[in-house]
Design a protein around this motif. Structure first.
Motif, PDB file in Angstrom:
ATOM      1  N   SER A  16     -51.760  62.469 -45.074  1.00  0.00           N
ATOM      2  CA  SER A  16     -51.035  63.474 -44.823  1.00  0.00           C
ATOM      3  C   SER A  16     -50.425  62.933 -43.069  1.00  0.00           C
ATOM      4  CB  SER A  16     -51.835  64.611 -44.364  1.00  0.00           C
ATOM      5  OG  SER A  16     -52.971  64.604 -43.676  1.00  0.00           O
ATOM      6  N   GLU A  17     -49.717  63.633 -42.563  1.00  0.00           N
ATOM      7  CA  GLU A  17     -49.301  63.625 -41.261  1.00  0.00           C
ATOM      8  C   GLU A  17     -50.427  63.496 -40.154  1.00  0.00           C
ATOM      9  OE1 GLU A  17     -46.342  66.582 -40.134  1.00  0.00           O
ATOM     10  OE2 GLU A  17     -44.851  66.304 -41.959  1.00  0.00           O
ATOM     11  N   ARG A  18     -51.360  64.279 -40.408  1.00  0.00           N
ATOM     12  CA  ARG A  18     -52.693  64.164 -39.275  1.00  0.00           C
ATOM     13  C   ARG A  18     -53.196  62.792 -39.593  1.00  0.00           C
ATOM     14  NH1 ARG A  18     -55.492  70.010 -39.366  1.00  0.00           N
ATOM     15  NH2 ARG A  18     -56.655  68.812 -37.607  1.00  0.00           N
ATOM     16  N   GLY A  19     -53.218  62.522 -41.140  1.00  0.00           N
ATOM     17  CA  GLY A  19     -53.955  61.166 -41.150  1.00  0.00           C
ATOM     18  C   GLY A  19     -53.168  59.912 -40.864  1.00  0.00           C
ATOM     19  N   LEU A  20     -51.911  60.237 -40.530  1.00  0.00           N
ATOM     20  CA  LEU A  20     -50.917  59.169 -39.995  1.00  0.00           C
ATOM     21  C   LEU A  20     -51.443  59.059 -38.573  1.00  0.00           C
ATOM     22  CD1 LEU A  20     -48.495  57.420 -41.127  1.00  0.00           C
ATOM     23  CD2 LEU A  20     -47.037  59.210 -40.054  1.00  0.00           C
ATOM     24  N   HIS A  21     -51.408  60.058 -37.835  1.00  0.00           N
ATOM     25  CA  HIS A  21     -51.997  59.873 -36.159  1.00  0.00           C
ATOM     26  C   HIS A  21     -53.257  59.305 -36.137  1.00  0.00           C
ATOM     27  CE1 HIS A  21     -48.785  62.485 -34.410  1.00  0.00           C
ATOM     28  NE2 HIS A  21     -48.836  63.304 -35.525  1.00  0.00           N
ATOM     29  N   LYS A  22     -54.088  59.565 -37.202  1.00  0.00           N
ATOM     30  CA  LYS A  22     -55.397  58.698 -37.288  1.00  0.00           C
ATOM     31  C   LYS A  22     -55.370  57.285 -37.317  1.00  0.00           C
ATOM     32  CE  LYS A  22     -58.431  62.451 -37.384  1.00  0.00           C
ATOM     33  NZ  LYS A  22     -59.302  62.496 -35.935  1.00  0.00           N
ATOM     34  N   LEU A  23     -54.222  56.798 -38.340  1.00  0.00           N
ATOM     35  CA  LEU A  23     -54.039  55.536 -38.187  1.00  0.00           C
ATOM     36  C   LEU A  23     -53.619  54.860 -36.878  1.00  0.00           C
ATOM     37  CD1 LEU A  23     -52.169  54.984 -41.846  1.00  0.00           C
ATOM     38  CD2 LEU A  23     -54.224  53.866 -41.105  1.00  0.00           C
ATOM     39  N   GLN A  24     -52.563  55.588 -36.326  1.00  0.00           N
ATOM     40  CA  GLN A  24     -52.225  55.201 -35.083  1.00  0.00           C
ATOM     41  C   GLN A  24     -53.166  55.100 -33.846  1.00  0.00           C
ATOM     42  OE1 GLN A  24     -49.556  57.699 -32.739  1.00  0.00           O
ATOM     43  NE2 GLN A  24     -48.098  56.183 -32.237  1.00  0.00           N
ATOM     44  N   ASP A  25     -54.079  56.187 -33.908  1.00  0.00           N
ATOM     45  CA  ASP A  25     -54.994  56.206 -32.801  1.00  0.00           C
ATOM     46  C   ASP A  25     -56.112  54.925 -33.140  1.00  0.00           C
ATOM     47  OD1 ASP A  25     -54.130  58.498 -31.961  1.00  0.00           O
ATOM     48  OD2 ASP A  25     -55.622  59.765 -33.000  1.00  0.00           O
ATOM     49  N   ASN A  26     -56.361  54.604 -34.372  1.00  0.00           N
ATOM     50  CA  ASN A  26     -57.325  53.410 -34.744  1.00  0.00           C
ATOM     51  C   ASN A  26     -56.468  52.044 -34.774  1.00  0.00           C
ATOM     52  OD1 ASN A  26     -60.013  54.933 -34.882  1.00  0.00           O
ATOM     53  ND2 ASN A  26     -58.573  56.052 -35.676  1.00  0.00           N
ATOM     54  N   TYR A  27     -55.342  51.977 -34.331  1.00  0.00           N
ATOM     55  CA  TYR A  27     -54.647  50.691 -34.772  1.00  0.00           C
ATOM     56  C   TYR A  27     -55.279  49.532 -34.460  1.00  0.00           C
ATOM     57  CZ  TYR A  27     -50.636  47.733 -35.140  1.00  0.00           C
ATOM     58  OH  TYR A  27     -49.862  46.745 -35.355  1.00  0.00           O
ATOM     59  N   ASP A  28     -55.935  49.569 -33.319  1.00  0.00           N
ATOM     60  CA  ASP A  28     -56.758  48.351 -32.609  1.00  0.00           C
ATOM     61  C   ASP A  28     -57.476  47.705 -33.682  1.00  0.00           C
ATOM     62  OD1 ASP A  28     -54.833  48.524 -30.455  1.00  0.00           O
ATOM     63  OD2 ASP A  28     -56.308  49.355 -29.292  1.00  0.00           O
ATOM     64  N   CYS A  29     -58.496  48.727 -34.446  1.00  0.00           N
ATOM     65  CA  CYS A  29     -59.225  48.363 -35.324  1.00  0.00           C
ATOM     66  C   CYS A  29     -58.812  47.473 -36.199  1.00  0.00           C
ATOM     67  CB  CYS A  29     -59.922  49.580 -36.093  1.00  0.00           C
ATOM     68  SG  CYS A  29     -60.660  50.623 -34.958  1.00  0.00           S
ATOM     69  N   PHE A  30     -57.565  47.459 -36.834  1.00  0.00           N
ATOM     70  CA  PHE A  30     -57.063  46.652 -37.885  1.00  0.00           C
ATOM     71  C   PHE A  30     -56.005  45.762 -37.459  1.00  0.00           C
ATOM     72  CE2 PHE A  30     -55.274  50.754 -38.528  1.00  0.00           C
ATOM     73  CZ  PHE A  30     -53.885  50.453 -38.450  1.00  0.00           C
ATOM     74  N   ALA A  31     -55.420  45.860 -36.295  1.00  0.00           N
ATOM     75  CA  ALA A  31     -54.330  44.905 -35.962  1.00  0.00           C
ATOM     76  C   ALA A  31     -54.440  43.531 -36.319  1.00  0.00           C
ATOM     77  CB  ALA A  31     -54.113  45.178 -34.494  1.00  0.00           C
ATOM     78  N   ASP A  32     -55.484  42.740 -35.863  1.00  0.00           N
ATOM     79  CA  ASP A  32     -55.661  41.397 -36.006  1.00  0.00           C
ATOM     80  C   ASP A  32     -56.075  40.910 -37.550  1.00  0.00           C
ATOM     81  OD1 ASP A  32     -58.140  42.887 -35.958  1.00  0.00           O
ATOM     82  OD2 ASP A  32     -59.435  41.279 -35.405  1.00  0.00           O
ATOM     83  N   LYS A  33     -56.386  42.041 -38.328  1.00  0.00           N
ATOM     84  CA  LYS A  33     -56.089  41.713 -39.760  1.00  0.00           C
ATOM     85  C   LYS A  33     -54.895  41.700 -40.502  1.00  0.00           C
ATOM     86  CE  LYS A  33     -60.791  42.078 -39.033  1.00  0.00           C
ATOM     87  NZ  LYS A  33     -60.744  42.882 -37.771  1.00  0.00           N
ATOM     88  N   LEU A  34     -53.888  42.316 -39.971  1.00  0.00           N
ATOM     89  CA  LEU A  34     -52.437  42.530 -40.508  1.00  0.00           C
ATOM     90  C   LEU A  34     -51.771  40.908 -40.737  1.00  0.00           C
ATOM     91  CD1 LEU A  34     -51.241  45.355 -38.446  1.00  0.00           C
ATOM     92  CD2 LEU A  34     -51.652  45.402 -41.013  1.00  0.00           C
ATOM     93  N   GLN A  35     -52.507  39.791 -40.269  1.00  0.00           N
ATOM     94  CA  GLN A  35     -51.670  38.506 -40.848  1.00  0.00           C
ATOM     95  C   GLN A  35     -52.125  38.212 -42.198  1.00  0.00           C
ATOM     96  OE1 GLN A  35     -53.944  35.478 -38.941  1.00  0.00           O
ATOM     97  NE2 GLN A  35     -55.980  36.411 -38.789  1.00  0.00           N
TER      98      GLN A  35
END
Length: 1361
Positions: free
Chosen positions: A1236-1255
């Motif tokens: 949901s929209e609130r879940g989208l905010h959770k993704l943004q708040d924890n972006y650093d957790c998976f940023a290096d795995k997006l390769q």
């Protein structure tokens, strides 16, 4: 007569108060309310004197009544209405003579015209006023908060309810006159027509006009409007008014549909239908989509009109077709319904002209196209329309296949209503299909499978097509092909006649050559060559020298016979004697034409046969597909769909399709449904199928019922039998099963009525099912059951005695209603039943029968349930059987030399015994042990409590009596306080439980008890699988060990290692399955002892044998759902069953997680641990299998808060993930969540957790999938901005990772540091793994968790909780 001013009909009543110019009538004075009664009296007197023209002088009086209508009294209003009704009636009777008077002066005509308009104006004004008042009263009556609404309605509208219909008839009579004479022969004034019809339309605006009690009023309004249409050219105005009212008043649609139908049929106003439909068709589809109320009125009008005058609607259908492409689904439904009515009532039959056939085809094409309409209501409605078309037999055979295919496709629709109507349509197809039983020929009646019928049809089609495609074969070629068989048959004539053969009778002298030729030719066509040759031989003797029986000089008789047969077959001879005259040329030509037409006719017939068989085959294929789909719908969440599926299989079963039995069986478990509608549907289905046979006598009905129910029980599972028992018990409680059925069952059981062994077995089962609803059936015939069911003849295979025990067991399971302190139902120890049981068990002990053990278990259970002193009876049985075993052992020792090499005997060096004897003995010991424990824990414990309560009640009565006599001052002693707190009963219960426990712990397995003598034997068999290698014996010994462990916790604790060692290392699946079941029971009885071994139970979920995995899944499901086993990380083993290759095991896992999801947030709490365990590289779960498991588990996550929390937890898990596979699994789980929209905010708040795995491309694609959902749905601007921001960050991180990966050289990458070891989350128990030892001597010795390990386990459990 003085000429009055001209009266002009006003637009509003106030216009009559204003001066409209010279020569126009104006109301001179509005009388006060108190002046109205004398004014009305004066008007009445003037009316008596002057007639209808009196209104010219007294118009103002009645006008004043209308002006003060709301405030004037009821009597004044009623007097005014009655007076005006008499005036108009009198004027209506005078007008015919006046209109026909050719000498009528201009002044008289003007006076009568003014009087007519005035009278009608006043009368219709009063009608409108009364109607508005009545309508308001009906609205108040409909208000639930209104008090005394009935009395209010009666006082205000009683006169109007009675006078409305006569007034409408009066106006109709008036309009039917030729009023144009008053207007100098011109058309009647439009304002006057509107005045007369306006009252009709206002009456129709009343919402209650559609009620049945106003039917006469509706008819009167219809005839009044018809008179206006016919006499006054009201067509255009009526069209506009009806269209407007349809738009604003939904309730008038059926009324106007009926009226228009009447006008078209009785008054010939067919053009009005076209005008109305054209007016509706010209409405803008976009406007109709916005006005739901108006559309509903139009739609109802069109559909109702098509039902009543479909032919006229057909002629104007083209003006409505543009709305099929409009946005209003109600208009589409109405037009499609009109098409269906036209198809049913007009375009039906095979005698249609070519144009009508084309129109029918177009309508059917449109209906079929809208089966896949975007709106579910349209799809549902079209399926309903096709159901009506099929039921009315209006669907051409050529359309059957396509419509059936569409209906089968709609079974997968997401809308419940569509699925429901698709099932109804398929049921209609079955009930009205043209193939019926003609698809199956006589020799295929016994075929019991639709697939076999389909194969037969394929073969028939192939044969027919081969006939069509085969080249034309000449008679000469056919003769050459059959000549070898004919020659062989002819040669048999010259051989001796066999005994079984019968010679043909001699030909009579009267027989002619022609009849003989016909007979021989018929035998040849029937391939009866032998009789044809024999008859030819006799004919040669009888008709010597006559054609065709003339011998042309062949060498022998055989050649002569073959020559005659050839000429007859190929038709070279005419077959007539020489005396007949020759045929003329005309007859020859006719014969040639007939011979040419016959092959053409056969060709057409074969072509029709091919098409017919092909249609029948395709129909059966589609119905079979539908049966499979509908049978799976019986367990849908929608109650209505389940009910339709049940009703469908009832229809299929009544139609006689063999596959219906599968559906009838599949609906059986629905008898346990919590939905009353579903349970009642199942009962009704079986009531229709089995309780209502089409027989004449009660005896025949009983036989049909017993036969049908017996067929269901053939090869039925235990679950099916239990469901059927529930249904029959329901019927018995409602007295729906007749006494004749019970009588027939007892006759079959006692063999007074002959039946097979299977039927007799089913008879006993049916008696048991009926006894559950009425135990008296068994109680009154107990002696018959014991003597007949346990006789020597019945004990040939022990299946019948086993069922007899199960039937008698119903007496213990269904005791008579009694008080709580009543003694339980038990029979004395010396009852004949127990003597028969003991004798039958003892005699069968020494006989090698595979059915003896199930019978023994049922017999021992029955003894413990019904007998007084059950332990003594079973001890005697055990003693007698062990004595038999010892005697057999002694005999074996004496004949040791002969029996030593027998593969069916077991030996330990000192003696040998038959394996089946040892098997029977071990099974008997285990069953007695288990039932003894159950007897103590249930029966004895309940009896102790019952006696204690009786004693306490008796003591309380005595104490109450003594208290009344003594009346002590102090009553607040300690005993009274304990009784109030309930401590006395609780202490007594604990004391009784401790007594039972001490008996089990110290007495049952000590040296004094009989069971202890057999414990070494059981342990020896379990410890020596190599010596006792029989699979059945090993399984029985393992199960007996588990039953012995149920007795004592001390015995259980000391033998758990043996039990789990056998469970782990036994090569026999039956042994492992039995031990899993035993361990499940032990986990409930001694949970603390089994807790350290829980991991071994989970390990069996990965057993290589499917049956063991299924058993383990069922046991673990029960233990987990009953909270007997803690569920943490190890529950992931249950999740792996979701990808098991066996469908039954997958069903067990799905049922487990479905039930677990009903227990609050259980699945949500376990998901992180399941993901961690299954994504571990060492788990052995493939990526695709992981996706399958997660798709099923995430379907239980439906709450927004759960979704948001899981998004955050999964993002955090990226930090601890160490492999690419783990990254991909975590990202896939995120993609499965409905973020949901609130879940989208959770993704943004924890972006650093998976940023290096997006390769990694797979990870990046999963996150893109999550964001893509927000593009498809309409989202807020701020959410859209957040999505775009996240997409940019995802793209940047992905590209940065790709760039860094390209710059790295092969082999120069720095390996990632291994993550620090962490304690696994959710691990509750220590795994005790069995390490294989290279030493074969110690290979079977397991590792036992020490007490210290157990304490560690408990501490870990408490710490984590």
């Amino acid at each position: 007569m003085v000429a009055a001013p001209e009266f002009h009909l006003p637009l509003v009543p106030a216009d009559l108060l204003r001066d409209g110019g010279p020569g126009r009538y104006v109301v001179r004075e509005v009388l006060a309310a108190r002046e109205l009664p004398p004014a009305l009296a004066a008007f009445r007197a003037a009316f008596r004197a002057q007639g209808a023209l009196a209104v010219l002088e007294h118009f103002d009086c009645v006008y004043s009544v209308l002006h003060h209508f709301r405030t004037v009294g009821t009597s004044v209003k009623e007097d005014a209405l009655e007076l005006m009704m008499r005036v108009v009636s009198h004027h209506s009777n005078e007008l015919p003579a006046i209109l026909s008077d050719s000498g009528l002066s201009h002044a008289d005509r003007a006076a009568h015209l003014n009087a007519l308009k005035m009278n009608c104006y006043l009368l219709t004004g009063l009608m409108d006023a009364f109607e508005m008042e009545t309508c308001k009263s009906s609205c108040l009556e409909a208000d639930p908060g209104r008090k005394n609404r009935k009395n209010h309605a009666k006082t205000s509208g009683s006169l109007w309810e009675e006078e409305r219909e006569p007034l409408l008839r009066l106006l109709t009579q008036l309009l039917q006159l030729d009023l144009r004479q008053l207007w100098r022969g011109l058309a009647v004034e439009e304002e006057f027509v509107s005045l007369m019809t306006g009252s009709c339309y206002r009456i129709l605006e009343n919402p209650s006009i559609g009620l049945q009690r106003y039917r006469v009023t509706r008819e009167a309004v219809t005839h009044l409007l018809a008179a206006a249409l016919v006499q006054c050219d009201h067509m255009f105005s009526a069209t506009l008014k009806i269209t407007q009212m349809l738009q604003h008043f939904e309730h008038v649609a059926p009324v106007f549909a009926q009226a228009v139908s009447l006008w078209a049929k009785e008054y010939g106003l067919k053009s009005l239908v076209g005008e109305l439909l054209r007016e509706i068709g010209q409405k803008c589809p976009q406007d109709l989509a916005r006005e739901a109320s108006g559309v509903k009125g139009y739609a109802t009008f069109i559909s109702e009109l098509a039902e009543q005058i479909p032919a006229l609607v057909l002629s104007n259908m083209s003006v409505l077709l543009p709305h099929l492409d409009g946005e209003s689904y109600m208009m589409r439904n109405a037009i499609l319904a009109a098409m269906a009515e036209v198809l049913v009532q007009v375009l039906n039959g095979n005698q249609l002209e070519e144009a009508a056939r084309g129109t029918r085809g177009k309508f059917l094409d449109m209906l079929q196209a809208h089966v896949c309409d975007v709106h579910s209501f349209v799809r549902s409605r079209v399926l309903q329309l096709f159901t009506r078309i099929v039921q009315c037999k209006a669907l051409p055979l050529t359309r059957f296949q396509s419509v059936v295919s569409l209906a089968v496709g709609r079974l997968k629709d997401k809308t419940v209503l569509v699925v429901k109507n698709a099932i109804q349509l398929l049921a209609a197809f079955l009930s009205n299909n043209p193939f019926s039983s003609k698809v199956i020929p006589i020799n295929m009646v016994d075929v019991l499978d639709v697939s076999l019928q389909a194969k037969y049809l394929q073969c028939a089609i192939a044969r027919a097509e081969a006939f069509l495609l085969a080249p034309v074969i000449t008679p000469e070629e056919e003769w050459e092909a059959m000549l070898p068989e004919v020659r062989a048959a002819t040669q048999q004539l010259f051989q001796p006649l066999q005994e079984e053969e019968e010679e043909l009778p001699l030909l009579e002298v009267e027989e002619t050559v022609e009849r003989t030729v016909e007979q021989i030719t018929g035998l040849l066509k029937k391939l009866n060559y032998k009789n044809a040759a024999r008859l030819t031989q006799k004919a040669l003797c009888r008709f010597q020298g006559k054609e065709p029986f003339v011998a042309p000089g062949e060498e022998n008789e055989e050649a002569t016979i073959l020559g005659v047969l050839k000429r007859l077959y190929i038709g070279s001879c005419p077959g007539e004697n020489s005396e007949n005259p020759a045929h003329d040329n005309s007859s020859d030509k006719i014969d040639e034409v007939v011979q040419e037409e016959q092959p053409q006719t056969e060709l057409v017939k074969q072509e029709m046969l091919v098409h017919y068989l092909q249609d029948a085959y395709n129909f059966s294929v589609k119905i079979t597909e539908a049966l499979n789909l509908i049978s799976k719908m019986m367990y849908e969440n929608s109650v209505s769909v389940v009910q339709e599926a049940i009703e469908f299989f009832v229809t299929v079963s009544q139609f006689g399709m063999p596959q219906a039995l599968l559906g009838v069986r599949r609906m059986l478990p629905l008898i346990w449904s919590k939905e009353p509608g579903i349970k009642e549907a199942v009962l009704n289905a079986y009531r229709q199928l089995y309780l209502s046979p089409s027989k004449d006598s009660e005896r025949a009905k009983a036989q049909a019922l017993v036969h049908s129910l017996s067929l269901i029980m053939v090869d039925a599972s235990l679950g099916t039998i239990q469901c059927l028992e529930e249904i029959i018990s329901e019927f018995m409680q409602k007295d729906e099963i007749k006494p004749a059925v019970t009588q027939l069952l007892w006759e079959r059981f006692t063999e007074k009525s002959p039946c097979s062994s299977l039927e007799r077995h089913a008879t006993v089962m049916l008696l048991g099912m009926m006894a559950r609803g009425n135990p008296e059936i068994i109680g009154s015939n107990l002696d018959i059951l014991a003597t007949v069911g346990l006789s020597e003849k019945a004990c040939e295979n022990y299946r019948l005695p086993q069922e007899v025990c199960n039937v008698i067991f119903k007496l213990a399971g269904n005791p008579k209603p009694a008080l709580e302190n009543c003694a339980p139902f038990r029979l004395p120890q010396n009852h004949m039943l127990f003597g028969c049981l003991s004798e039958t068990v003892s005699k069968g002990f020494a006989q090698p029968s595979s059915h003896w053990i199930p019978f023994m278990e049922a017999a021992v259970t029955l003894i413990y349930q019904l007998a007084e002193g059950a332990e003594e009876i079973c001890a005697d049985i055990l003693h007698v059987c062990s004595q038999q075993a010892l005697e057999k052992l002694q005999e074996a020792d004496e004949q040791k030399a002969d029996a030593g090499g027998s593969p069916h005997r077991v030996s330990d060096g000192s003696g040998s015994l038959s394996t089946f004897l040892l098997l029977h003995l071990v099974a008997l010991v285990g069953q007695v042990a288990l039932q003894q424990v159950a007897y103590l824990e249930v029966s004895v414990s309940a009896e102790l409590r019952r006696r204690r309560l009786l004693k306490e009640e008796k003591t309380k009565k005595q104490s109450d009596t003594s208290t009344k006599k003594q009346r002590p001052q102090s009553t607040g002693n300690k005993t009274t306080m304990e009784e109030e707190l309930g401590l006395v009963g609780a202490t007594a219960d604990d004391t009784e439980a401790e007594l039972i426990r001490s008996i089990c712990e110290t007495e049952l397995l000590d040296g004094k008890h009989l069971l202890s003598a057999f414990v070494p034997l059981v342990l020896k068999i379990c410890n020596n699988p190599g010596l006792y290698n029989d699979s059945a014996l090993s399984a029985a010994a393992a199960l007996t060990l588990g039953k012995l462990c149920m007795i004592s916790s001390e015995f259980c604790d000391s033998h758990l290692r043996l039990l789990f060692t056998m469970m782990e290392k036994s090569t026999l699946p039956d042994v492992r399955s039995n031990l899993i079941i035993a361990a499940g029971d032990l986990a409930i009885r001694f949970p603390n002892l089994l807790e350290p071994w829980t991991s071994h139970l989970y390990a069996r979920l990965r057993d290589p044998c499917p049956s063991v995995r299924q058993t383990a899944g069922l046991v673990m499901t029960y233990l987990i759902l009953k909270d007997m086993v803690k569920v943490k990380g190890q529950v992931s083993e249950m999740a792996t069953l979701l990808i098991d290759p066996e469908e039954a095991i997958v069903g067990v896992a799905q049922n487990f997680f479905g039930e677990l999801a009903n227990k609050g947030n259980a699945v949500y709490n376990l998901l992180p641990d399941i993901i961690s365990h299954l994504s571990d590289p060492n788990s052995g779960i493939e990526e695709e299998s992981f996706h399958t498991i997660m798709r099923h588990l995430f379907s239980y996550i439906t709450k927004d808060k759960q979704t948001e929390s899981l998004v955050e937890k999964l993002c955090q898990r990226f930090r601890t993930a160490s492999t690419e596979r783990q990254y991909q699994d975590l990202s896939h789980c995120l993609a499965l969540l409905p973020v949901s929209e609130r879940g989208l905010h959770k993704l943004q708040d924890n972006y650093d957790c998976f940023a290096d795995k997006l390769q990694h491309p797979a990870v990046y694609n999963c996150f893109q999938t999550v964001l893509a959902r927000f593009h498809r749905a309409g989202v807020k601007p701020e959410t859209k901005a957040l999505v775009e921001e996240l997409e940019q960050k995802l793209s940047a991180s992905h590209n940065r990772g790709l760039d860094s990966a390209e710059t790295c050289q092969d082999g120069s990458q720095t390996p990632m540091p291994a993550p620090a070891k962490q304690k696994p989350i959710g691990s509750m128990f220590l795994f005790v793994r069995f390490q294989p030892s290279p030493d074969p001597v110690h290979a079977a010795k397991p590792l036992l968790p020490s007490p210290a390990m157990r304490r560690t386990t408990l501490r870990m459990s408490y710490w984590q909780n």
